[in-house]
Design a protein around this motif. Structure first.
Motif, PDB file in Angstrom:
ATOM      1  N   ASN A 301       0.776  -1.176  -0.015  1.00 41.33           N
ATOM      2  CA  ASN A 301      -0.028  -0.208  -0.007  1.00 41.33           C
ATOM      3  C   ASN A 301       1.017   1.261  -0.039  1.00 41.33           C
ATOM      4  O   ASN A 301       2.066   1.168  -0.206  1.00 41.33           O
ATOM      5  CB  ASN A 301      -1.130   0.168   1.262  1.00 41.33           C
ATOM      6  N   ASP A 302       0.333   2.317   0.208  1.00 40.21           N
ATOM      7  CA  ASP A 302       0.976   3.544   0.066  1.00 40.21           C
ATOM      8  C   ASP A 302       1.974   4.059   1.405  1.00 40.21           C
ATOM      9  O   ASP A 302       2.933   4.706   1.032  1.00 40.21           O
ATOM     10  CB  ASP A 302       0.178   5.022   0.451  1.00 40.21           C
ATOM     11  N   ILE A 303       2.007   3.108   2.414  1.00 40.58           N
ATOM     12  CA  ILE A 303       3.159   3.297   3.295  1.00 40.58           C
ATOM     13  C   ILE A 303       3.909   2.318   3.327  1.00 40.58           C
ATOM     14  O   ILE A 303       4.632   1.898   4.348  1.00 40.58           O
ATOM     15  CB  ILE A 303       2.291   3.695   4.728  1.00 40.58           C
ATOM     16  N   SER A 304       4.052   1.504   2.213  1.00 37.42           N
ATOM     17  CA  SER A 304       5.013   0.136   2.434  1.00 37.42           C
ATOM     18  C   SER A 304       6.395   0.571   2.430  1.00 37.42           C
ATOM     19  O   SER A 304       7.176  -0.180   3.065  1.00 37.42           O
ATOM     20  CB  SER A 304       5.029  -0.690   0.999  1.00 37.42           C
ATOM     21  N   PHE A 305       6.528   1.985   1.761  1.00 38.03           N
ATOM     22  CA  PHE A 305       8.062   2.288   2.257  1.00 38.03           C
ATOM     23  C   PHE A 305       8.595   2.445   3.550  1.00 38.03           C
ATOM     24  O   PHE A 305       9.509   2.545   3.746  1.00 38.03           O
ATOM     25  CB  PHE A 305       8.265   3.424   1.237  1.00 38.03           C
ATOM     26  N   LEU A 306       7.582   2.516   4.252  1.00 40.89           N
ATOM     27  CA  LEU A 306       7.559   2.909   5.905  1.00 40.89           C
ATOM     28  C   LEU A 306       7.912   1.524   6.777  1.00 40.89           C
ATOM     29  O   LEU A 306       9.018   0.994   7.262  1.00 40.89           O
ATOM     30  CB  LEU A 306       6.847   3.564   6.555  1.00 40.89           C
ATOM     31  N   HIS A 309      10.811  -1.246   7.005  1.00 43.36           N
ATOM     32  CA  HIS A 309      11.866  -0.997   8.078  1.00 43.36           C
ATOM     33  C   HIS A 309      11.182  -1.556   9.733  1.00 43.36           C
ATOM     34  O   HIS A 309       9.790  -1.183   9.968  1.00 43.36           O
ATOM     35  CB  HIS A 309      12.102   0.314   8.310  1.00 43.36           C
ATOM     36  N   GLY A 310      11.978  -2.454  10.298  1.00 46.09           N
ATOM     37  CA  GLY A 310      11.128  -2.890  11.360  1.00 46.09           C
ATOM     38  C   GLY A 310      10.692  -2.188  12.421  1.00 46.09           C
ATOM     39  O   GLY A 310       9.535  -2.124  13.166  1.00 46.09           O
ATOM     40  N   ILE A 311      11.495  -0.763  12.827  1.00 44.59           N
ATOM     41  CA  ILE A 311      11.324  -0.074  13.770  1.00 44.59           C
ATOM     42  C   ILE A 311      10.091   0.859  13.456  1.00 44.59           C
ATOM     43  O   ILE A 311       9.126   1.122  14.127  1.00 44.59           O
ATOM     44  CB  ILE A 311      12.388   0.947  14.051  1.00 44.59           C
ATOM     45  N   PHE A 312       9.893   1.195  11.936  1.00 44.07           N
ATOM     46  CA  PHE A 312       8.774   1.901  11.788  1.00 44.07           C
ATOM     47  C   PHE A 312       7.368   0.849  11.557  1.00 44.07           C
ATOM     48  O   PHE A 312       6.422   1.416  12.025  1.00 44.07           O
ATOM     49  CB  PHE A 312       8.983   2.405  10.232  1.00 44.07           C
ATOM     50  N   LEU A 313       7.702  -0.375  11.325  1.00 40.46           N
ATOM     51  CA  LEU A 313       6.560  -1.468  11.288  1.00 40.46           C
ATOM     52  C   LEU A 313       5.995  -1.596  12.803  1.00 40.46           C
ATOM     53  O   LEU A 313       4.801  -1.771  12.952  1.00 40.46           O
ATOM     54  CB  LEU A 313       7.034  -2.529  10.820  1.00 40.46           C
ATOM     55  N   GLU A 314       6.747  -1.527  13.698  1.00 43.68           N
ATOM     56  CA  GLU A 314       6.652  -1.708  15.205  1.00 43.68           C
ATOM     57  C   GLU A 314       5.767  -0.261  15.568  1.00 43.68           C
ATOM     58  O   GLU A 314       4.602  -0.607  16.310  1.00 43.68           O
ATOM     59  CB  GLU A 314       7.711  -1.661  16.051  1.00 43.68           C
ATOM     60  N   ARG A 315       6.152   0.753  15.120  1.00 39.07           N
ATOM     61  CA  ARG A 315       5.406   1.924  15.723  1.00 39.07           C
ATOM     62  C   ARG A 315       3.988   2.030  14.747  1.00 39.07           C
ATOM     63  O   ARG A 315       2.948   2.579  15.329  1.00 39.07           O
ATOM     64  CB  ARG A 315       6.107   3.200  15.185  1.00 39.07           C
ATOM     65  N   GLN A 316       4.119   1.346  13.491  1.00 47.24           N
ATOM     66  CA  GLN A 316       2.631   1.316  12.870  1.00 47.24           C
ATOM     67  C   GLN A 316       1.705   0.553  13.356  1.00 47.24           C
ATOM     68  O   GLN A 316       0.629   0.850  13.502  1.00 47.24           O
ATOM     69  CB  GLN A 316       2.925   1.051  11.358  1.00 47.24           C
ATOM     70  N   ALA A 317       2.240  -0.738  13.795  1.00 46.07           N
ATOM     71  CA  ALA A 317       1.459  -1.686  14.383  1.00 46.07           C
ATOM     72  C   ALA A 317       0.704  -1.218  15.909  1.00 46.07           C
ATOM     73  O   ALA A 317      -0.297  -1.355  16.117  1.00 46.07           O
ATOM     74  CB  ALA A 317       2.171  -2.904  14.797  1.00 46.07           C
ATOM     75  N   GLU A 318       1.501  -0.132  16.603  1.00 45.01           N
ATOM     76  CA  GLU A 318       0.934   0.378  17.701  1.00 45.01           C
ATOM     77  C   GLU A 318      -0.238   1.265  17.378  1.00 45.01           C
ATOM     78  O   GLU A 318      -1.332   1.049  18.043  1.00 45.01           O
ATOM     79  CB  GLU A 318       2.065   1.040  18.592  1.00 45.01           C
ATOM     80  N   MET A 319      -0.096   2.028  16.405  1.00 47.98           N
ATOM     81  CA  MET A 319      -0.890   3.181  16.034  1.00 47.98           C
ATOM     82  C   MET A 319      -2.269   2.438  15.488  1.00 47.98           C
ATOM     83  O   MET A 319      -3.307   2.938  15.756  1.00 47.98           O
ATOM     84  CB  MET A 319      -0.615   4.032  15.198  1.00 47.98           C
TER      85      MET A 319
END
Length: 398
Positions: A301-306, A309-319
Motif C-alpha cells: 500500500n501507500d506506506i509500504s516504504f515505511l 523497516h522493522g522500527i517503523f513497522l512496530e510503531r505502525q502496528a501500535e498506532m
C-alpha cells in the motif's frame, strides 16, 4: 503623551525587579504594526538558578514564549511600552500600577495598594500542588514511599509524582460522569497497588465519593499485602482479589487497565463494554498481535516504504492497534479520547485510550452508527492486511 507617567512606570518596574517584588506584568490594547499580536505577559522565572523574565506573546491563533535575562528583559519591556501597547499593568507583592494611553494621546498612571501581600512565584520556588497528600496517608508509608512523618523518601520521589500524575489525569474524567450514587471501580492488573490506593484515597477522602474500588491481580502474594495495607489504612471499600481479567465477574462502572500486555488490553476493554461500564481507561503495552498480522500478510500500500523497516513497522502496528481499539469503543457506544500518558520519569511514553459511555440512542440510530463504523474498521483492516483484531472477535464485530 505625557512621558513623565511612562518614565515613572518604567522606574516602578525596574525597582520591583531590583528588590524582588515583581510578580507579573501584562501589556494590552495593542495598536502597533506587528500582525495579530494582542498581549504580552511577563513573569519571573529561574533558569539554571539565575533569575530571568519569561515573556508570553499572545497572538490571535498562537502563543510564543521567550525568556530573557533581567537586563535584556527590561529593554524588551521598555521597547514594547513605546511601540503600540496602550495599557500596561504591573503587579508587585504589595501594589498594582496601571499605565494607560488614551486616544487623545494623554496618559494616566494609577496606583493602588493590594489587600494582601502576594508572593513572588517562579519555577524556582513554586510548590507543586499534588492531588494526593503525603502528610497523613498511612498507605504511602506501608508501601515504602514515605517515612512515619509523611516525608517522601528521596528514592521514591518519582513514584510519588507518578501516582499524583495518574490521579490528575483521571480526576476530570471521573468528574465528567457526574455520578451521584455509589459506584464501582475495577483496576485490572493492580500490581503492588500504588495507583489503586491513590485513586481510592482521592475519590473517598478528597472528593467524598462513595466509591467501591477493587484491584484485580494474578499474584496472590501481592493481593495479600495490598489487602493488609487497605485494612490498616481504614480503607473499608477497597479490596484486592486474585484472578485475571477474564475471571472477573463483578459490577463495573469504571474500568482501568494500565500496561496490560498485548491482547490483555483487548480483554479489559471488552470486559468494560460487556459490563456496561460508564468509563473505560486503558494504557496499552506492546502490540504483538497486530504486528504479526501485518508482517504475515505484507499488503502492498501507500506506506509500504515505511513498514519495510522493522522500527517503523512496530510503531505502525501500535498506532493501528490502538486506532482500531478506539473505533471498536465508538462502535460499542463510547465517546473516545486518545492522548499521551507518561507514567514516570523512567517509563517510555504510552498512549492512554479513554472511552466514555454516551447517552442512549434509538435502535435505528444505533444500527446506522454501528454500520458506518464497522465499514471503516473493515476498510482499515483490509488496508493493513489484518484478518483479525482480538477486540473485534470478543465483541462479535469482525
Amino acid at each position: 503623551m505625557k512621558l513623565d507617567h511612562l518614565d515613572v512606570f518604567k522606574t516602578e518596574i525596574q525597582s520591583s525587579l531590583e528588590n524582588n517584588s515583581f510578580v507579573k506584568l501584562s501589556l494590552g490594547n495593542y495598536k502597533g504594526e506587528i500582525d495579530a499580536l494582542k498581549n504580552i505577559y511577563v513573569k519571573p522565572i529561574f533558569i539554571k538558578r539565575q533569575p530571568h523574565l519569561s515573556f508570553t506573546y499572545r497572538y490571535k491563533t498562537r502563543d510564543i514564549v521567550k525568556n530573557f535575562s533581567i537586563i535584556d528583559g527590561e529593554r524588551v519591556i521598555a521597547s514594547a511600552l513605546e511601540d503600540g501597547f496602550q495599557i500596561a499593568t504591573l503587579t508587585t507583592t504589595a501594589e498594582e500600577f496601571q499605565f494607560e494611553i488614551f486616544k487623545s494621546g494623554k496618559s494616566v498612571l494609577r496606583k493602588r495598594l493590594l489587600n494582601e501581600v502576594r508572593p513572588v512565584e517562579n519555577s524556582h520556588n513554586r510548590k507543586k500542588q499534588y492531588k494526593i497528600s503525603n502528610s497523613a496517608a498511612n498507605y504511602l508509608q506501608e508501601l515504602g514511599l514515605t517515612d512515619a512523618n509523611g516525608t517522601v523518601y528521596s528514592n521514591a520521589q518519582d513514584k510519588f509524582k507518578q501516582i499524583n500524575r495518574y490521579v490528575e489525569l483521571l480526576a476530570p474524567l471521573i468528574n465528567e460522569l457526574k455520578i451521584e450514587h455509589s459506584f464501582n471501580v475495577v483496576d485490572m492488573g493492580a500490581g503492588k497497588g500504588y495507583l489503586t490506593f491513590a485513586l481510592y484515597d482521592y475519590l473517598v477522602n478528597s472528593l467524598k465519593k462513595q466509591a467501591f474500588v477493587k484491584g484485580i491481580e494474578f499474584r496472590q502474594d501481592l493481593v495479600d499485602i495490598c489487602n493488609s495495607i487497605a485494612l490498616h489504612s481504614g480503607f473499608q471499600n477497597l479490596s484486592f482479589e486474585q484472578g485475571t481479567i477474564q475471571d472477573y465477574q463483578g459490577p463495573t462502572d469504571i474500568l482501568i487497565a494500565l500496561h496490560a500486555c498485548d491482547t490483555a488490553t483487548d480483554d479489559a476493554i471488552a470486559k468494560g463494554i460487556l459490563g456496561n461500564a460508564q468509563l473505560i481507561i486503558v494504557a496499552p503495552c506492546c502490540h504483538k498481535q497486530i504486528r504479526r498480522e501485518i508482517e504475515n500478510n505484507k499488503v502492498v500500500n501507500d506506506i509500504s516504504f515505511l513498514t519495510k523497516h522493522g522500527i517503523f513497522l512496530e510503531r505502525q502496528a501500535e498506532m493501528v492497534t490502538d486506532g482500531l481499539r478506539a473505533m471498536y469503543l465508538e462502535y460499542a457506544g463510547y465517546k473516545t479520547k486518545v492522548f499521551e500518558f507518561i507514567s514516570d520519569a523512567h517509563t517510555p511514553k504510552n498512549v492512554m485510550i479513554v472511552g466514555v459511555k454516551k447517552n442512549e440512542e434509538s435502535e435505528r440510530l444505533k444500527q446506522e452508527r454501528q454500520t458506518k463504523i464497522l465499514a471503516s474498521i473493515q476498510d482499515a483492516k483490509r488496508y493493513f492486511g489484518i484478518t483479525e483484531h482480538h477486540l473485534g472477535g470478543l465483541l462479535g464485530a469482525k
